[in-house]
Design a protein around this motif. Structure first.
Motif, PDB file in Angstrom:
ATOM      1  N   ASP A   1       0.815  -1.220   0.000  1.00 16.44           N
ATOM      2  CA  ASP A   1       0.000   0.000   0.000  1.00 16.44           C
ATOM      3  C   ASP A   1       0.844   1.263   0.000  1.00 16.44           C
ATOM      4  O   ASP A   1       0.316   2.361  -0.248  1.00 16.44           O
ATOM      5  N   GLY A   2       2.122   1.134   0.264  1.00 16.69           N
ATOM      6  CA  GLY A   2       2.997   2.295   0.263  1.00 16.69           C
ATOM      7  C   GLY A   2       4.436   1.901   0.530  1.00 16.69           C
ATOM      8  O   GLY A   2       4.734   0.756   0.894  1.00 16.69           O
ATOM      9  N   PHE A   3       5.331   2.845   0.336  1.00 19.82           N
ATOM     10  CA  PHE A   3       6.767   2.622   0.557  1.00 19.82           C
ATOM     11  C   PHE A   3       7.405   3.902   1.076  1.00 19.82           C
ATOM     12  O   PHE A   3       7.169   4.994   0.547  1.00 19.82           O
ATOM     13  N   VAL A   4       8.210   3.754   2.117  1.00 12.94           N
ATOM     14  CA  VAL A   4       8.997   4.862   2.653  1.00 12.94           C
ATOM     15  C   VAL A   4      10.441   4.404   2.755  1.00 12.94           C
ATOM     16  O   VAL A   4      10.733   3.371   3.379  1.00 12.94           O
ATOM     17  N   GLY A   5      11.338   5.118   2.123  1.00 13.83           N
ATOM     18  CA  GLY A   5      12.748   4.738   2.159  1.00 13.83           C
ATOM     19  C   GLY A   5      13.652   5.879   1.784  1.00 13.83           C
ATOM     20  O   GLY A   5      13.207   6.907   1.249  1.00 13.83           O
ATOM     21  N   SER A   6      14.927   5.715   2.081  1.00 11.20           N
ATOM     22  CA  SER A   6      15.920   6.732   1.760  1.00 11.20           C
ATOM     23  C   SER A   6      16.139   6.849   0.250  1.00 11.20           C
ATOM     24  O   SER A   6      15.818   5.930  -0.507  1.00 11.20           O
ATOM     25  N   LYS A   7      16.704   7.962  -0.139  1.00 14.22           N
ATOM     26  CA  LYS A   7      17.118   8.150  -1.530  1.00 14.22           C
ATOM     27  C   LYS A   7      18.460   7.427  -1.694  1.00 14.22           C
ATOM     28  O   LYS A   7      19.535   8.033  -1.611  1.00 14.22           O
ATOM     29  N   ASN A   8      18.366   6.121  -1.916  1.00 15.14           N
ATOM     30  CA  ASN A   8      19.554   5.279  -1.873  1.00 15.14           C
ATOM     31  C   ASN A   8      20.512   5.505  -3.042  1.00 15.14           C
ATOM     32  O   ASN A   8      21.728   5.362  -2.883  1.00 15.14           O
ATOM     33  N   TYR A   9      19.977   5.845  -4.203  1.00 12.39           N
ATOM     34  CA  TYR A   9      20.864   6.193  -5.323  1.00 12.39           C
ATOM     35  C   TYR A   9      21.730   7.386  -4.921  1.00 12.39           C
ATOM     36  O   TYR A   9      22.949   7.392  -5.139  1.00 12.39           O
ATOM     37  N   ASP A  10      21.092   8.393  -4.330  1.00 16.76           N
ATOM     38  CA  ASP A  10      21.825   9.580  -3.889  1.00 16.76           C
ATOM     39  C   ASP A  10      22.884   9.210  -2.848  1.00 16.76           C
ATOM     40  O   ASP A  10      23.985   9.770  -2.851  1.00 16.76           O
ATOM     41  N   ALA A  11      22.543   8.272  -1.962  1.00 16.33           N
ATOM     42  CA  ALA A  11      23.486   7.865  -0.920  1.00 16.33           C
ATOM     43  C   ALA A  11      24.761   7.291  -1.530  1.00 16.33           C
ATOM     44  O   ALA A  11      25.875   7.642  -1.125  1.00 16.33           O
TER      45      ALA A  11
END
Length: 312
Positions: free
Chosen positions: A130-140
């Motif tokens: 129903d949803g996703f919350v996560g870091s901007k991993n490409y940017d990391a």
């Protein structure tokens, strides 16, 4: 004091959680059922996820909700079993931190069939979440490797320590390689799986250094793995610059040392991530039509100058 962009994460978490809490309160008179929140972690042998668990329990307590937490120990079969058990125990919301983005789909489908609201946290999951919350991993990955390349003067041999097959790890590697590709003098000599584990990453790094005696830099997809790599680097006596992702307290402490090979990490914000995820799940669970499908969380490069003022 945290980096300034954390304020936007906190405001976002507070707003979404407040909306979800208002919906919960509004239905309380008609439904005395205690909200039950399940969270399945890929692992809990890592302060990053422990910080997340503590933030979840605090937020849930403020709502009067029950929390069930499980530890998959990087075993997707166990994670699927854990989720199915939580469904049998009557959870209303599932916060899912996948041990394997693809392999966990069975659990997502089971939750959907049971009417459980599912939000993936930190790593995306296959299936009808129903949803996703996560870091901007490409940017990391990009920020860490760009910084390493700059510190190497745009020249040298670099190795990459990969990890488990989840989307954030793939994105970090992609971001790192894209950053390094901007420098003609940088050569990626190998990419190997450190499993995001201290001991295994140490052994893999020892082998990498032996096979590449002119190595100048190393990127690890997480801080726990990098701390193992750090032992191998220091034991080798070679000048190898180390960068990573997470913002783990041990890593930040190492980065503060003037003579440490560990020069930077792209920091994540695990407490804010789970608070935003819970808020999004509450909004979805109680029928908010305008709640977003995904919420990305910013990352921040922590180098020696910033390390003293950073904490989760």
């Amino acid at each position: 004091m945290k980096i300034s962009n954390i304020a936007s994460h906190v405001r976002q978490a507070a707003l979404i959680t407040a909306c979800g809490a208002a919906l919960v309160t509004g239905t309380a008179a008609a439904d005395e059922h205690t909200l039950t929140i399940g969270m399945s972690f890929q692992e809990l042998n890592n302060e990053y996820f422990v910080t997340m668990q503590e933030a979840l329990e605090t937020a849930a307590a403020s709502l009067g909700a029950e929390v069930i937490v499980t530890d998959a120990r990087h075993d997707v079969s166990k994670q699927v079993s854990d989720v199915e058990d939580m469904i049998q125990r009557g959870i209303d919301i599932l916060l899912l931190n996948p041990a394997d983005s693809v392999g966990v789909e069975t659990a997502v489908l089971s939750a959907k069939e049971a009417g459980v609201t599912t939000v993936a946290i930190d790593a995306q999951a296959e299936g009808p979440v129903d949803g996703f919350v996560g870091s901007k991993n490409y940017d990391a990955g990009y920020l860490a490797c760009e910084y390493m390349a700059e510190q190497l003067g745009g020249e040298g041999q670099v190795a990459l320590l990969d990890g488990i097959p989840v989307v954030p790890i793939l994105q970090r590697i992609e971001g790192c390689t894209d950053a390094l590709d901007q420098y003609e003098g940088i050569e990626i000599v190998t990419k190997q799986n450190g499993r995001q584990e201290r001991t295994h990453a140490m052994t893999v790094t020892e082998n990498i250094i032996q096979a590449n005696p002119d190595l100048n830099g190393l990127f690890s997809v997480n801080d726990i793995g990098s701390l193992g790599a750090l032992i191998a680097i220091e034991s080798s006596g070679q000048d190898i610059k180390l960068v990573s992702v997470d913002g783990h307290p041990e890593a930040v402490a190492e980065i503060q040392k003037a003579d440490s090979p560990f020069i930077a990490t792209s920091a994540q914000y695990p407490a804010d991530m789970v608070r935003v995820g819970l808020g999004l799940a509450l909004a979805k669970h109680w029928g908010a039509e305008t709640a977003p499908a995904e919420i990305p969380i910013d990352v921040q490069l922590i180098d020696r100058d910033r390390a003293a003022d950073f904490s989760w």
